[in-house]
Scaffold this active site. Structure first.
Site, short mmCIF file in Angstrom:
data_model
loop_
_atom_site.label_atom_id
_atom_site.label_comp_id
_atom_site.label_asym_id
_atom_site.label_seq_id
_atom_site.Cartn_x
_atom_site.Cartn_y
_atom_site.Cartn_z
N ASP A 67 51.81 88.28 153.12
CA ASP A 67 50.93 89.44 153.33
C ASP A 67 50.61 90.13 152.00
O ASP A 67 51.51 90.40 151.20
CB ASP A 67 51.67 90.42 154.27
CG ASP A 67 50.77 91.52 154.80
OD1 ASP A 67 50.19 92.24 153.97
OD2 ASP A 67 50.64 91.65 156.02
N ARG A 69 50.03 93.02 151.28
CA ARG A 69 50.52 94.40 151.12
C ARG A 69 52.00 94.47 150.75
O ARG A 69 52.55 95.56 150.63
CB ARG A 69 50.29 95.18 152.43
CG ARG A 69 48.83 95.25 152.81
CD ARG A 69 48.64 95.68 154.26
NE ARG A 69 49.10 94.65 155.21
CZ ARG A 69 48.96 94.75 156.53
NH1 ARG A 69 48.41 95.82 157.05
NH2 ARG A 69 49.39 93.78 157.32
N HIS A 126 58.61 93.03 156.91
CA HIS A 126 57.81 94.24 156.63
C HIS A 126 57.13 94.77 157.88
O HIS A 126 56.95 94.05 158.87
CB HIS A 126 56.76 93.94 155.54
CG HIS A 126 55.69 93.00 155.99
ND1 HIS A 126 54.49 93.44 156.50
CD2 HIS A 126 55.63 91.65 156.01
CE1 HIS A 126 53.74 92.38 156.82
NE2 HIS A 126 54.40 91.29 156.52
N CYS A 129 53.84 93.15 160.52
CA CYS A 129 53.69 91.76 160.08
C CYS A 129 52.83 90.99 161.10
O CYS A 129 53.20 90.86 162.27
CB CYS A 129 55.08 91.12 159.95
SG CYS A 129 54.98 89.39 159.42
ZN LIG Z 1 54.02 89.45 157.31
#
Ligand SMILES: [Zn+2]
Length: 237
Positions: A67, A69, A126, A129
């Protein structure tokens, strides 16, 4: 009833909307400027880069989601050479199996532990997700399958989904189940990590520690926990 084709198209549309970012006119412009700054840093830290050119000695291996982020180097301020990093969808590690087709994670861990002698492995889950959300929404009969590869990969975390569904009350908001499932999938990957002999043996000798982590980018929090390596007490037969 919506056809499977329509469902796949809609899901892919949702995913592309999620991933949509404004594209600058020159996609390399920002990178060029950043690399200019890096070159200045490179010249200033000559000694560090001369050493890194010879070898790497990271103490950490970090396993994080792909991801955009959750870049662990950015979030945790890791410098070049400080961490050996593996990223994949939902930061998953499959269990040890010579028959499994999932060799990427196993080979990265093997290299980090056996050759680089890292002292810590941290698996980072996280908030929000997408991989774990897709897992929770997957139907058992596969009727809402939307990709060629993604479902096969995220199914590694199926036991975590079952644990989370049993733990979180049915009438709880989805976000609660989602968060719980991310944390349980980190725990599952930690346990899977320990199923590799090249992880288990140094753990038992106290040379390697496994950590779980949850990065919450909604509230700006980062929690860590340690996997305890339990060795049965000696018994006389
Ligand atoms: Zn993720």
């Amino acid at each position: 009833m919506e056809s499977v084709d329509n469902m796949q198209e809609r899901k892919l549309e949702e995913l592309s909307l999620e991933a949509n970012v404004a594209c600058p006119v020159d996609p390399f412009e920002k990178m060029r400027k950043a690399f200019e700054e890096f070159k200045a840093y490179f010249k200033k830290e000559k000694e560090l880069f001369d050493a890194l050119a010879q070898s790497q000695h990271p103490k950490w291996m970090i396993i994080a989601c792909s991801d955009s982020r959750v870049d662990p180097a950015l979030v945790l301020g890791l410098e070049l050479g400080e961490a050996f990093i593996l990223r994949n969808i939902a930061s998953l590690i499959p269990p040890h199996s010579k028959q499994s087709g999932h060799k990427s994670g196993a080979s990265a861990i093997e290299y980090a532990v056996e050759h680089l002698k890292v002292e810590h492995i941290m698996i980072v889950g996280h908030s929000r997700c997408g991989g774990i959300k897709a897992l929770l929404e997957m139907k058992e009969d596969g009727s809402n399958r939307f990709s060629e590869y993604i479902e096969d990969w995220i199914q590694i975390a199926q036991p975590a989904s079952e644990i989370a569904k049993a733990k979180v009350p049915h009438d709880s908001p989805f976000e609660e189940l989602w968060t719980c499932c991310v944390k349980e999938s980190v725990n599952l990957s930690l346990r899977n990590c320990m199923s590799y002999p090249f992880v288990k043996i140094p753990m038992e000798k106290g040379l390697l520690t496994l950590h779980g982590a949850y990065f919450d980018f909604v509230n700006g929090a980062f929690d860590v926990w340690k996997l305890k390596c339990k060795i049965d007490e000696h018994q006389s037969l």
